[in-house]
Scaffold this motif. Structure first.
Motif, PDB file in Angstrom:
ATOM      1  N   THR A  81      65.321  10.578 100.232  1.00  0.00           N
ATOM      2  CA  THR A  81      65.217  10.386  98.704  1.00  0.00           C
ATOM      3  C   THR A  81      66.360  10.610  97.745  1.00  0.00           C
ATOM      4  O   THR A  81      67.109  11.835  98.187  1.00  0.00           O
ATOM      5  N   VAL A  82      66.656  10.068  96.814  1.00  0.00           N
ATOM      6  CA  VAL A  82      67.657  10.391  95.718  1.00  0.00           C
ATOM      7  C   VAL A  82      67.015  10.775  94.555  1.00  0.00           C
ATOM      8  O   VAL A  82      65.879  10.196  94.144  1.00  0.00           O
ATOM      9  N   MET A  83      67.378  12.226  94.248  1.00  0.00           N
ATOM     10  CA  MET A  83      66.929  12.894  93.162  1.00  0.00           C
ATOM     11  C   MET A  83      68.155  13.065  91.901  1.00  0.00           C
ATOM     12  O   MET A  83      69.293  13.113  92.577  1.00  0.00           O
ATOM     13  N   GLU A  84      67.606  12.677  90.702  1.00  0.00           N
ATOM     14  CA  GLU A  84      68.732  12.638  89.734  1.00  0.00           C
ATOM     15  C   GLU A  84      68.335  13.960  88.963  1.00  0.00           C
ATOM     16  O   GLU A  84      67.239  14.050  88.220  1.00  0.00           O
ATOM     17  N   ALA A  85      69.232  14.620  88.576  1.00  0.00           N
ATOM     18  CA  ALA A  85      69.242  15.781  87.604  1.00  0.00           C
ATOM     19  C   ALA A  85      69.377  15.410  86.303  1.00  0.00           C
ATOM     20  O   ALA A  85      69.850  14.364  85.930  1.00  0.00           O
ATOM     21  N   LYS A  86      68.869  16.364  85.275  1.00  0.00           N
ATOM     22  CA  LYS A  86      69.058  15.982  83.862  1.00  0.00           C
ATOM     23  C   LYS A  86      70.560  15.755  83.672  1.00  0.00           C
ATOM     24  O   LYS A  86      70.948  14.998  82.628  1.00  0.00           O
ATOM     25  N   SER A  87      71.523  16.101  84.233  1.00  0.00           N
ATOM     26  CA  SER A  87      72.831  16.022  83.973  1.00  0.00           C
ATOM     27  C   SER A  87      73.424  14.327  84.553  1.00  0.00           C
ATOM     28  O   SER A  87      74.300  14.222  83.870  1.00  0.00           O
ATOM     29  N   GLY A  88      72.394  13.813  84.927  1.00  0.00           N
ATOM     30  CA  GLY A  88      72.947  12.778  85.602  1.00  0.00           C
ATOM     31  C   GLY A  88      73.393  12.504  87.079  1.00  0.00           C
ATOM     32  O   GLY A  88      73.338  11.553  87.672  1.00  0.00           O
ATOM     33  N   ARG A  89      73.634  13.848  87.539  1.00  0.00           N
ATOM     34  CA  ARG A  89      74.199  13.814  88.897  1.00  0.00           C
ATOM     35  C   ARG A  89      73.181  13.703  89.966  1.00  0.00           C
ATOM     36  O   ARG A  89      71.953  14.232  89.790  1.00  0.00           O
ATOM     37  N   LYS A  90      73.297  13.106  91.150  1.00  0.00           N
ATOM     38  CA  LYS A  90      72.464  12.475  92.063  1.00  0.00           C
ATOM     39  C   LYS A  90      72.668  13.219  93.386  1.00  0.00           C
ATOM     40  O   LYS A  90      73.485  13.570  93.631  1.00  0.00           O
ATOM     41  N   TYR A  91      71.450  13.612  94.020  1.00  0.00           N
ATOM     42  CA  TYR A  91      71.398  14.238  95.230  1.00  0.00           C
ATOM     43  C   TYR A  91      70.558  13.667  96.229  1.00  0.00           C
ATOM     44  O   TYR A  91      69.424  13.020  95.857  1.00  0.00           O
ATOM     45  N   LEU A  92      71.225  13.404  97.572  1.00  0.00           N
ATOM     46  CA  LEU A  92      70.603  12.738  98.606  1.00  0.00           C
ATOM     47  C   LEU A  92      69.614  13.994  99.553  1.00  0.00           C
ATOM     48  O   LEU A  92      70.153  14.897  99.992  1.00  0.00           O
ATOM     49  N   LEU A  93      68.306  13.646  99.568  1.00  0.00           N
ATOM     50  CA  LEU A  93      67.554  14.563 100.494  1.00  0.00           C
ATOM     51  C   LEU A  93      67.121  13.670 101.616  1.00  0.00           C
ATOM     52  O   LEU A  93      66.688  12.801 101.598  1.00  0.00           O
ATOM     53  N   LYS A  94      67.620  14.274 102.884  1.00  0.00           N
ATOM     54  CA  LYS A  94      67.670  13.360 104.047  1.00  0.00           C
ATOM     55  C   LYS A  94      66.432  13.611 104.567  1.00  0.00           C
ATOM     56  O   LYS A  94      66.019  14.945 104.666  1.00  0.00           O
ATOM     57  N   ARG A  95      65.746  12.751 105.036  1.00  0.00           N
ATOM     58  CA  ARG A  95      64.596  12.856 106.191  1.00  0.00           C
ATOM     59  C   ARG A  95      64.925  14.104 107.163  1.00  0.00           C
ATOM     60  O   ARG A  95      65.883  13.969 107.880  1.00  0.00           O
ATOM     61  N   GLY A  96      63.830  14.797 107.235  1.00  0.00           N
ATOM     62  CA  GLY A  96      63.919  15.935 108.314  1.00  0.00           C
ATOM     63  C   GLY A  96      64.501  17.149 107.873  1.00  0.00           C
ATOM     64  O   GLY A  96      64.502  18.260 108.649  1.00  0.00           O
ATOM     65  N   GLU A  97      65.342  17.254 106.527  1.00  0.00           N
ATOM     66  CA  GLU A  97      65.821  18.442 106.085  1.00  0.00           C
ATOM     67  C   GLU A  97      64.948  19.343 105.706  1.00  0.00           C
ATOM     68  O   GLU A  97      63.698  18.943 105.084  1.00  0.00           O
ATOM     69  N   LEU A  98      64.892  20.406 105.910  1.00  0.00           N
ATOM     70  CA  LEU A  98      64.272  21.578 105.190  1.00  0.00           C
ATOM     71  C   LEU A  98      64.642  21.939 103.668  1.00  0.00           C
ATOM     72  O   LEU A  98      65.774  22.243 103.401  1.00  0.00           O
ATOM     73  N   LEU A  99      63.504  21.903 102.906  1.00  0.00           N
ATOM     74  CA  LEU A  99      64.031  21.952 101.452  1.00  0.00           C
ATOM     75  C   LEU A  99      63.022  23.344 101.138  1.00  0.00           C
ATOM     76  O   LEU A  99      62.011  23.674 101.196  1.00  0.00           O
ATOM     77  N   GLY A 100      63.886  24.164 100.160  1.00  0.00           N
ATOM     78  CA  GLY A 100      63.210  25.109  99.445  1.00  0.00           C
ATOM     79  C   GLY A 100      62.812  25.000  98.014  1.00  0.00           C
ATOM     80  O   GLY A 100      63.742  24.674  97.347  1.00  0.00           O
ATOM     81  N   LEU A 101      61.601  25.200  97.623  1.00  0.00           N
ATOM     82  CA  LEU A 101      61.430  25.105  96.226  1.00  0.00           C
ATOM     83  C   LEU A 101      61.269  26.547  95.740  1.00  0.00           C
ATOM     84  O   LEU A 101      60.247  27.106  96.023  1.00  0.00           O
ATOM     85  N   HIS A 102      62.017  26.930  94.867  1.00  0.00           N
ATOM     86  CA  HIS A 102      61.758  28.237  94.089  1.00  0.00           C
ATOM     87  C   HIS A 102      61.059  28.203  92.921  1.00  0.00           C
ATOM     88  O   HIS A 102      61.000  27.624  92.009  1.00  0.00           O
ATOM     89  N   PHE A 103      59.628  28.907  93.158  1.00  0.00           N
ATOM     90  CA  PHE A 103      58.912  28.852  92.063  1.00  0.00           C
ATOM     91  C   PHE A 103      59.409  29.325  90.443  1.00  0.00           C
ATOM     92  O   PHE A 103      58.961  28.724  89.659  1.00  0.00           O
ATOM     93  N   CYS A 104      60.166  30.482  90.687  1.00  0.00           N
ATOM     94  CA  CYS A 104      60.598  31.167  89.435  1.00  0.00           C
ATOM     95  C   CYS A 104      61.396  30.129  88.358  1.00  0.00           C
ATOM     96  O   CYS A 104      61.337  30.532  87.241  1.00  0.00           O
ATOM     97  N   LEU A 105      61.830  29.007  89.049  1.00  0.00           N
ATOM     98  CA  LEU A 105      62.548  28.156  88.096  1.00  0.00           C
ATOM     99  C   LEU A 105      61.606  27.792  87.158  1.00  0.00           C
ATOM    100  O   LEU A 105      61.910  27.511  85.736  1.00  0.00           O
ATOM    101  N   ARG A 106      60.470  27.054  87.525  1.00  0.00           N
ATOM    102  CA  ARG A 106      59.519  26.531  86.456  1.00  0.00           C
ATOM    103  C   ARG A 106      58.797  27.672  85.851  1.00  0.00           C
ATOM    104  O   ARG A 106      58.326  27.636  84.491  1.00  0.00           O
ATOM    105  N   HIS A 107      58.412  28.770  86.554  1.00  0.00           N
ATOM    106  CA  HIS A 107      57.742  29.895  85.789  1.00  0.00           C
ATOM    107  C   HIS A 107      58.449  30.722  84.847  1.00  0.00           C
ATOM    108  O   HIS A 107      57.996  30.991  83.759  1.00  0.00           O
ATOM    109  N   MET A 108      59.913  30.484  84.739  1.00  0.00           N
ATOM    110  CA  MET A 108      60.546  31.242  83.712  1.00  0.00           C
ATOM    111  C   MET A 108      61.292  30.225  83.012  1.00  0.00           C
ATOM    112  O   MET A 108      62.298  30.544  82.102  1.00  0.00           O
TER     113      MET A 108
END
Length: 187
Positions: free
Chosen positions: A137-164
């Motif tokens: 999956t390719v994700m694009e940040a607000k800045s326009g920078r793109k990130y490739l998330l490869k199948r099988g990788e472990l991804l950490g989603l930090h809750f406080c980013l949205r909470h704050m």
């Protein structure tokens, strides 16, 4: 940073129980079958021991999150005179009539305390949700920078980013249970 043998033994024993439950969940003979099947499906269904490790982590995390969340909620409610007043009023109004004739407690009536728990979880939870990427999956940040998330990788989603995030919760550093009640237009 030091290993506590009793904790290490407890986690190992819990993992064995979950591994046994994973095997029984496939036959539907376990009360936790839906949850364990979810973990098993997420991990590809090939390794009952890995599924058991995920289940053990979720169980262990509950031990480390539930008690502190409850203590934070009570502490935040009792430290503010207005929140304390509303809490006592709600308990006095609803808890004295519980349990109902059917022997059940209707906690839905405790809307302010429920809102306070949601708000303390928003304010005081610093957990990370771990997920395995299902497909490239390719994700694009607000800045326009793109990130490739490869199948099988472990991804950490930090809750406080949205909470704050101030665009979601105005004045995010303030404990305000009314954010979660219909009496306010705040989100």
């Amino acid at each position: 940073g030091r290993v506590v043998p009793e904790v290490e033994t407890g986690v190992r024993d819990a993992s064995k129980v979950f591994a046994s439950s994973v095997r029984r969940a496939k036959d539907g003979k376990c009360p936790m079958a839906p949850l364990l099947r979810f973990y098993d499906d997420e991990l590809g269904g090939k390794d009952a021991d890995l599924t058991a490790k995920f289940a053990t982590a979720a169980w262990w995390g509950g031990q480390g999150n539930t008690l502190p969340s409850t203590v934070w909620t009570f502490g935040l409610l009792l430290s503010n005179p207005e929140w304390r007043r509303r809490t006592y009023e709600e308990v006095d109004r609803h808890v004295k009539s519980l349990p109902g004739p059917d022997g059940k407690f209707d906690f839905e009536k405790l809307s302010f305390i429920t809102a306070a728990l949601k708000e303390s979880l928003r304010l005081k939870t610093y957990s990370i949700a771990w997920r395995i990427v299902k497909k490239d999956t390719v994700m694009e940040a607000k800045s326009g920078r793109k990130y490739l998330l490869k199948r099988g990788e472990l991804l950490g989603l930090h809750f406080c980013l949205r909470h704050m995030d101030e665009s979601i919760y105005p004045q995010p550093e303030i404990f305000r249970p009314t954010r979660f009640l219909k009496e306010t237009d705040e989100s």
